[in-house]
Design an enzyme around this catalytic site. Structure first.
Site, PDB file in Angstrom:
ATOM      1  N   GLU A  94       0.803  -1.228   0.000  1.00 20.44           N
ATOM      2  CA  GLU A  94       0.000   0.000   0.000  1.00 20.44           C
ATOM      3  C   GLU A  94       0.841   1.288   0.000  1.00 20.44           C
ATOM      4  O   GLU A  94       0.556   2.206   0.761  1.00 20.44           O
ATOM      5  CB  GLU A  94      -0.925   0.011   1.223  1.00 20.44           C
ATOM      6  CG  GLU A  94      -1.866  -1.174   1.251  1.00 20.44           C
ATOM      7  CD  GLU A  94      -2.657  -1.279   2.557  1.00 20.44           C
ATOM      8  OE1 GLU A  94      -3.817  -1.634   2.483  1.00 20.44           O
ATOM      9  OE2 GLU A  94      -2.082  -1.026   3.639  1.00 20.44           O
TER      10      GLU A  94
HETATM   11  C1  TNX Z   1      -4.452  -3.881   4.916  1.00 22.11           C
HETATM   12  S1  TNX Z   1      -3.064  -6.144   3.817  1.00 22.11           S
HETATM   13  C2  TNX Z   1      -3.150  -3.728   5.325  1.00 22.11           C
HETATM   14  C3  TNX Z   1      -2.899  -3.303   6.714  1.00 22.11           C
HETATM   15  C4  TNX Z   1      -4.155  -3.086   7.488  1.00 22.11           C
HETATM   16  C5  TNX Z   1      -5.151  -4.151   7.132  1.00 22.11           C
HETATM   17  C6  TNX Z   1      -6.408  -4.099   7.924  1.00 22.11           C
HETATM   18  C7  TNX Z   1      -1.861  -5.238   4.010  1.00 22.11           C
HETATM   19  C8  TNX Z   1      -0.641  -5.745   3.496  1.00 22.11           C
HETATM   20  N1  TNX Z   1      -2.045  -4.056   4.601  1.00 22.11           N
HETATM   21  O1  TNX Z   1      -2.118  -2.144   6.723  1.00 22.11           O
HETATM   22  O2  TNX Z   1      -3.850  -3.138   8.834  1.00 22.11           O
HETATM   23  O3  TNX Z   1      -5.463  -4.038   5.768  1.00 22.11           O
HETATM   24  O4  TNX Z   1      -7.213  -5.197   7.657  1.00 22.11           O
END
Ligand code: TNX
Length: 540
Positions: free
Chosen positions: A354
């Site tokens: 992300e």
């Molecule tokens: C996505 S999945 C994220 C996390 C959050 C989570 C909450 C991923 C690699 N990153 O930063 O905590 O969703 O469900």
């Protein structure tokens, strides 16, 4: 007629003689109780093969735990003592593991013995009314055999105080080994911080289901949780708070080493993660020199970060390291170096998810550089699935969470994959719309949803040989206590452990839910705060 009469007489007299001899010398084998039989049939994860033979072994205060001396003698003795330590609180027996240089004929006998088909983590348990033999090629296999033994005993064995019951184990044999080498869980200690004691309990809970990896998500926008001596403000500033703005916390390197050693004694590898180049606000606020003028971007209507302050909301994807900042790679290298020095396991996780405000070309350059740096510190790089965009290869591990495209890209580049499908194993997802804790962006995940899947068919174009196994993440935006952790882990975690350990052929929710229901007493004895899903026929 006369002939056959005398034959019958002969047979009868032989029987009478034999029975009399037995009265003198045989101890009658006890028939297994229904409870012991049920425990044998309810093991999670389900063993590869098992068969009951009808009698019972009874653990008593005079039971000896014999450990065969030989290779890895100290380690095997430690496993024997670990078993004794699990048995003593509830039985009050004060058992102790002792070494022996010959095969035992009574009690519990633990040995390393070559049996190549069992592999590095498999074990064989042979139980008669007089003797329990636990054998494996490697100590890890013995450790998993001990976990099975715990589940073979009455649920009361998990109590922390002395219980009055007979400690029976049904006789039979079990041959067991894992389907996947990677059977992990991830705990996010960044969004909310958890104490060393909580992490140790987490380790014990996942070890009970034969998991072998604990991935610690040690940094994020909301907090930096591991002491880095060359950049001390990461923790003194970046670790101060957590989601919601309450006091945060961090592990000193000594505390981290203590966690690592505890995990090691449970055959669990710690995988530390520093999430970069995004999810990095806690570092940016600790050291102004890491800032680069790239604004913290947040969608309208979301809880915005305050520049210069650790973020206390739960939004993602707004912060980034800057590739042109000359301090950036000094920082990254120092962090990876110190982390590699206190991490005996072979992996460093660099996050990589992300990074919404990092330019794509910069993102790729970051991943390529992280990979070199991790290798220079003698470790193997793991990153979330987005790292597939970088120059990754067979030395890299990508962690799938939702994109088939990235998983296939990583697999095509020869990278290994850890499967963490958010719609199945994100344990921070609510069970249903009424669940108080947790999020729901990926799905509502009931206990059957998290059980009903296999890595083999999740994303069909993946090369099966590249799939290392499964990891179940617990993100902590909405949870603050061990009770909260347990509520989201249980009862989903045992089923996920089974998906990772047991053969997928013949797997069925209908059969599994009965075994799971039979664990209720065990969860209670272990003082686990679990969700009483109505999908499970709980037997209390
Ligand atoms: C996505 S999945 C994220 C996390 C959050 C989570 C909450 C991923 C690699 N990153 O930063 O905590 O969703 O469900």
């Amino acid at each position: 007629m006369i002939h056959s009469y005398s034959k019958a007489t002969l047979l009868i007299s032989a029987f009478v003689v034999a029975s009399f001899a037995c009265l003198v010398s045989c101890k009658k084998a006890k028939v297994a109780s229904p409870e012991a039989t049920l425990s044998f049939q309810s093991i999670i994860p389900k063993p590869v093969t098992d068969s009951l033979s009808g009698s019972a072994f009874e653990l008593s205060k005079s039971t000896k735990i014999h450990v065969r001396v030989g290779a890895a003698a100290q380690e095997v003795l430690a496993i024997g003592q670990y078993l004794a330590d699990r048995l003593n609180p509830a039985t009050g027996f004060n058992l102790k593991a002792e070494t022996t240089d010959k095969e035992a004929s009574t009690g519990i006998y633990i040995q390393l013995a070559s049996d190549p088909a069992l592999g590095a983590e498999g074990y064989q348990l042979t139980i008669t009314s007089e003797l329990i033999t636990l054998s494996a090629n490697q100590p890890a296999g013995l450790f998993y055999g001990v976990q099975t033994l715990r589940q073979l005993l009455p649920a009361a064995i998990e109590s922390s105080s002395v219980q009055k019951t007979s400690w029976e184990i049904a006789t039979g044999s079990i041959r067991d080994y894992p389907q996947y080498a990677w059977r992990g869980s991830m705990l996010d200690v960044a969004r909310h911080f958890f104490s060393v004691e909580d992490v140790k309990r987490y380790i014990d809970l996942i070890a009970a289901y034969k998991m072998n990896v604990l991935h610690l998500h040690l940094s994020d926008d909301q907090g930096w949780r591991i002491e880095i001596k060359s950049w001390p403000k990461l923790t003194t500033e970046g670790g101060k708070t957590q989601v919601g703005g309450e006091k945060g916390g961090f592990y000193t390197q000594e505390q981290y080493k203590d966690i690592v050693a505890y995990a090691q004694s449970r055959y669990i590898t710690i995988v530390p993660e520093i999430d970069m180049p995004g999810h990095i606000n806690s570092a940016l606020v600790s050291y102004a020199e890491l800032n680069s003028g790239i604004p913290l971007k947040m969608e309208p209507g979301k809880v915005r970060p305050t520049p210069g302050k650790v973020y206390t909301g739960i939004e993602v994807g707004f912060s980034t390291l800057h590739i042109k900042n000359e301090r950036t790679f000094q920082f990254v290298d120092d962090v990876l170096r110190e982390l590699s020095e206190i991490t005996p396991g072979p992996y460093l996780h660099i996050g990589g998810d992300e990074a919404a405000v990092t330019k794509k070309e910069d993102y790729i350059a970051f991943i390529n550089k992280f990979k070199e740096m991790v290798a220079a510190h003698g470790k193997q790089m793991i990153g979330w699935e987005e790292i597939a965009q970088g120059n990754i290869d067979s030395t890299t591990i990508a962690q799938y969470w939702h994109s088939d495209k990235y998983a296939q890209m990583a697999s095509a580049k020869g990278a290994k994959l850890i499967m963490s499908p958010s719609v199945k194993v994100y344990l921070d997802m609510k069970y249903d719309s009424l669940t108080k804790l947790g999020l729901n962006w990926a799905a509502y995940i009931e206990v059957d949803d998290s059980y009903n899947w296999t890595p083999q068919t999740l994303s069909p174009e993946l090369e099966q040989k590249n799939i290392l196994g499964i990891e179940t993440p617990l993100w902590s935006e909405t949870i603050q206590t061990m009770d909260d952790i347990e509520f989201l882990l249980f009862p989903r975690l045992p089923g996920i452990a089974e998906v990772a350990w047991s053969p997928s052929a013949g797997r069925s929710w209908d059969a599994y839910k009965v075994r799971l229901g039979n664990q209720a007493k065990r969860f209670k004895a272990m003082d686990i705060n679990y969700y009483r899903s109505t999908k499970v026929p709980w037997v209390d």
